[in-house]
Motif scaffolding. Structure first.
Motif, PDB file in Angstrom:
ATOM      1  N   ILE A 177       0.837  -1.200   0.000  1.00 15.61           N
ATOM      2  CA  ILE A 177       0.000   0.000   0.000  1.00 15.61           C
ATOM      3  C   ILE A 177       0.872   1.249   0.000  1.00 15.61           C
ATOM      4  O   ILE A 177       0.580   2.233  -0.705  1.00 15.61           O
ATOM      5  N   ARG A 178       1.945   1.219   0.758  1.00 13.00           N
ATOM      6  CA  ARG A 178       2.851   2.372   0.810  1.00 13.00           C
ATOM      7  C   ARG A 178       3.489   2.620  -0.562  1.00 13.00           C
ATOM      8  O   ARG A 178       3.599   3.769  -1.006  1.00 13.00           O
ATOM      9  N   ARG A 179       3.884   1.551  -1.238  1.00  7.22           N
ATOM     10  CA  ARG A 179       4.476   1.715  -2.571  1.00  7.22           C
ATOM     11  C   ARG A 179       3.469   2.274  -3.569  1.00  7.22           C
ATOM     12  O   ARG A 179       3.826   3.056  -4.456  1.00  7.22           O
ATOM     13  N   LEU A 180       2.219   1.873  -3.430  1.00  3.39           N
ATOM     14  CA  LEU A 180       1.180   2.345  -4.351  1.00  3.39           C
ATOM     15  C   LEU A 180       0.914   3.836  -4.174  1.00  3.39           C
ATOM     16  O   LEU A 180       0.639   4.547  -5.145  1.00  3.39           O
ATOM     17  N   GLY A 181       0.998   4.318  -2.941  1.00  4.19           N
ATOM     18  CA  GLY A 181       0.826   5.748  -2.690  1.00  4.19           C
ATOM     19  C   GLY A 181      -0.600   6.245  -2.834  1.00  4.19           C
ATOM     20  O   GLY A 181      -0.820   7.427  -3.128  1.00  4.19           O
ATOM     21  N   VAL A 182      -1.578   5.382  -2.613  1.00 10.33           N
ATOM     22  CA  VAL A 182      -2.970   5.762  -2.816  1.00 10.33           C
ATOM     23  C   VAL A 182      -3.602   6.352  -1.561  1.00 10.33           C
ATOM     24  O   VAL A 182      -4.553   7.144  -1.647  1.00 10.33           O
ATOM     25  N   VAL A 183      -3.091   5.998  -0.385  1.00  7.20           N
ATOM     26  CA  VAL A 183      -3.671   6.480   0.868  1.00  7.20           C
ATOM     27  C   VAL A 183      -3.397   7.975   1.029  1.00  7.20           C
ATOM     28  O   VAL A 183      -2.268   8.441   0.830  1.00  7.20           O
ATOM     29  N   ASP A 184      -4.453   8.712   1.390  1.00  5.23           N
ATOM     30  CA  ASP A 184      -4.393  10.171   1.576  1.00  5.23           C
ATOM     31  C   ASP A 184      -4.179  10.922   0.262  1.00  5.23           C
ATOM     32  O   ASP A 184      -3.903  12.124   0.273  1.00  5.23           O
ATOM     33  N   ALA A 185      -4.304  10.231  -0.857  1.00  5.49           N
ATOM     34  CA  ALA A 185      -4.167  10.882  -2.165  1.00  5.49           C
ATOM     35  C   ALA A 185      -5.493  11.523  -2.570  1.00  5.49           C
ATOM     36  O   ALA A 185      -6.559  11.149  -2.063  1.00  5.49           O
ATOM     37  N   PRO A 186      -5.461  12.495  -3.481  1.00  2.00           N
ATOM     38  CA  PRO A 186      -6.716  13.108  -3.956  1.00  2.00           C
ATOM     39  C   PRO A 186      -7.608  12.080  -4.642  1.00  2.00           C
ATOM     40  O   PRO A 186      -7.168  11.000  -5.033  1.00  2.00           O
ATOM     41  N   ALA A 187      -8.856  12.451  -4.821  1.00  2.24           N
ATOM     42  CA  ALA A 187      -9.825  11.567  -5.467  1.00  2.24           C
ATOM     43  C   ALA A 187      -9.391  11.255  -6.896  1.00  2.24           C
ATOM     44  O   ALA A 187      -8.790  12.082  -7.583  1.00  2.24           O
ATOM     45  N   ASP A 188      -9.697  10.036  -7.327  1.00  2.00           N
ATOM     46  CA  ASP A 188      -9.375   9.581  -8.680  1.00  2.00           C
ATOM     47  C   ASP A 188     -10.686   9.438  -9.448  1.00  2.00           C
ATOM     48  O   ASP A 188     -11.565   8.661  -9.057  1.00  2.00           O
ATOM     49  N   ALA A 189     -10.817  10.154 -10.546  1.00  2.00           N
ATOM     50  CA  ALA A 189     -12.074  10.158 -11.298  1.00  2.00           C
ATOM     51  C   ALA A 189     -12.436   8.773 -11.823  1.00  2.00           C
ATOM     52  O   ALA A 189     -13.615   8.394 -11.842  1.00  2.00           O
ATOM     53  N   ALA A 190     -11.430   8.008 -12.249  1.00  2.00           N
ATOM     54  CA  ALA A 190     -11.699   6.665 -12.776  1.00  2.00           C
ATOM     55  C   ALA A 190     -12.256   5.751 -11.691  1.00  2.00           C
ATOM     56  O   ALA A 190     -13.191   4.975 -11.925  1.00  2.00           O
ATOM     57  N   LEU A 191     -11.704   5.840 -10.485  1.00  2.67           N
ATOM     58  CA  LEU A 191     -12.205   5.027  -9.377  1.00  2.67           C
ATOM     59  C   LEU A 191     -13.601   5.482  -8.961  1.00  2.67           C
ATOM     60  O   LEU A 191     -14.453   4.652  -8.606  1.00  2.67           O
ATOM     61  N   ASP A 192     -13.850   6.783  -8.999  1.00  2.00           N
ATOM     62  CA  ASP A 192     -15.176   7.291  -8.661  1.00  2.00           C
ATOM     63  C   ASP A 192     -16.222   6.756  -9.640  1.00  2.00           C
ATOM     64  O   ASP A 192     -17.329   6.368  -9.227  1.00  2.00           O
ATOM     65  N   ARG A 193     -15.888   6.739 -10.928  1.00  5.00           N
ATOM     66  CA  ARG A 193     -16.822   6.209 -11.932  1.00  5.00           C
ATOM     67  C   ARG A 193     -17.065   4.717 -11.701  1.00  5.00           C
ATOM     68  O   ARG A 193     -18.189   4.216 -11.860  1.00  5.00           O
ATOM     69  N   MET A 194     -16.014   4.015 -11.334  1.00  7.59           N
ATOM     70  CA  MET A 194     -16.125   2.583 -11.096  1.00  7.59           C
ATOM     71  C   MET A 194     -17.090   2.291  -9.946  1.00  7.59           C
ATOM     72  O   MET A 194     -17.935   1.391 -10.026  1.00  7.59           O
ATOM     73  N   VAL A 195     -16.968   3.050  -8.874  1.00  6.84           N
ATOM     74  CA  VAL A 195     -17.843   2.863  -7.719  1.00  6.84           C
ATOM     75  C   VAL A 195     -19.296   3.148  -8.101  1.00  6.84           C
ATOM     76  O   VAL A 195     -20.218   2.431  -7.692  1.00  6.84           O
ATOM     77  N   GLN A 196     -19.507   4.182  -8.895  1.00  6.62           N
ATOM     78  CA  GLN A 196     -20.865   4.491  -9.334  1.00  6.62           C
ATOM     79  C   GLN A 196     -21.436   3.360 -10.180  1.00  6.62           C
ATOM     80  O   GLN A 196     -22.612   2.985 -10.034  1.00  6.62           O
TER      81      GLN A 196
END
Length: 262
Positions: free
Chosen positions: A122-141
């Motif tokens: 997870i640390r290598r990915l750098g996703v935690v505390d990062a700004p919102a990702d539009a692609a992931l938001d669309r996926m969740v919808q």
């Protein structure tokens, strides 16, 4: 985003009515492989399956020795067998081979994983505390629409908390571990479904806020380390048999590919 490292499998089958024809089909397949290889990611793993009703072990051995860049499998099948069962058999053989190979993604998935490895991934990915990702938001919808649920999320389980990189119904961001179903999902190699978290006849399920129905699938990095989950949830209970687990797995793969795209 990091460069993909794990294998993506392509299957090429050679099925003919005579041994000579099988050899010819294998040669044609190798030419095709060499033509496609420059267009594929360096980590792509290509499977050459020789399907014939007679023993092809000698040819399989020769190809394995000559082409270390391929996975070569011999499949016992009648030449009249249709393609889908053949494909399933090839996939099963490949998975068995990968599970037997220490360090392969399938080997990692089938074994307990250290939480420290998850934290590092997870640390290598750098996703935690990062700004919102539009692609992931669309996926969740899309998940809420296809599963007909009020909520969906793509979550990660770093040390001491849950981080929702994208979420519907509940806000994205940090959540408490004691309220997380995903902390249990990430420990599994397959999906987890809770029909009704408020069902008092199932004391092993702890009621967590407004969520009654939950279905989650582990989210892996490219090496097979589980880092979080994709999940859908709803305030109304639901029968587990109505949940399309294959679709949930597809979203887990899509999320992984999106997160680790170059």
């Amino acid at each position: 985003m990091t460069q993909p490292r794990a294998a993506i499998t392509s299957v090429c089958t050679a099925s003919r009515t005579t041994n000579t024809a099988v050899v010819g089909a294998a040669e044609e397949a190798l030419v095709l492989v060499d033509q496609l290889r420059p267009r594929l990611a360096p980590t792509t793993e290509i499977v050459l399956a020789l399907a014939h009703k007679e023993d092809q072990s000698a040819l399989v051995t020769a190809l394995q020795q000559a082409r270390r860049d391929l996975v070569v499998l011999g499949v016992d099948t009648d030449v009249t067998e249709c393609a889908p069962p053949l494909f399933v058999e090839v996939v099963h053989l490949l998975l068995e081979q990968q599970r037997a190979r220490a360090g392969s993604p399938q080997w990692l998935r089938s074994r307990p994983q250290r939480v420290e490895d998850r934290y590092d991934a997870i640390r290598r990915l750098g996703v935690v505390d990062a700004p919102a990702d539009a692609a992931l938001d669309r996926m969740v919808q899309q998940m809420t629409e296809l599963f007909h649920t009020r909520g969906a999320a793509i979550t990660f389980l770093p040390l001491g908390r849950q981080w929702s990189a994208a979420s519907a119904w509940f806000p994205r961001g940090t959540g408490a571990l004691q309220d997380s179903f995903c902390r249990s999902t990430v420990l599994r190699s397959g999906p987890m479904v809770i029909e009704d978290a408020w069902d008092r006849s199932r004391p092993q399920v702890v009621r967590r806020g407004r969520i009654r129905f939950y279905a989650g699938h582990p989210l892996e990095d490219l090496d097979g380390t589980r880092v979080g989950a994709v999940c859908v949830f709803d305030p109304a209970p639901r029968d587990a048999g109505t949940v399309e687990l294959d679709l949930l797995r597809d979203f887990a793969v899509l999320a992984r590919d999106t997160l680790y795209s170059p």
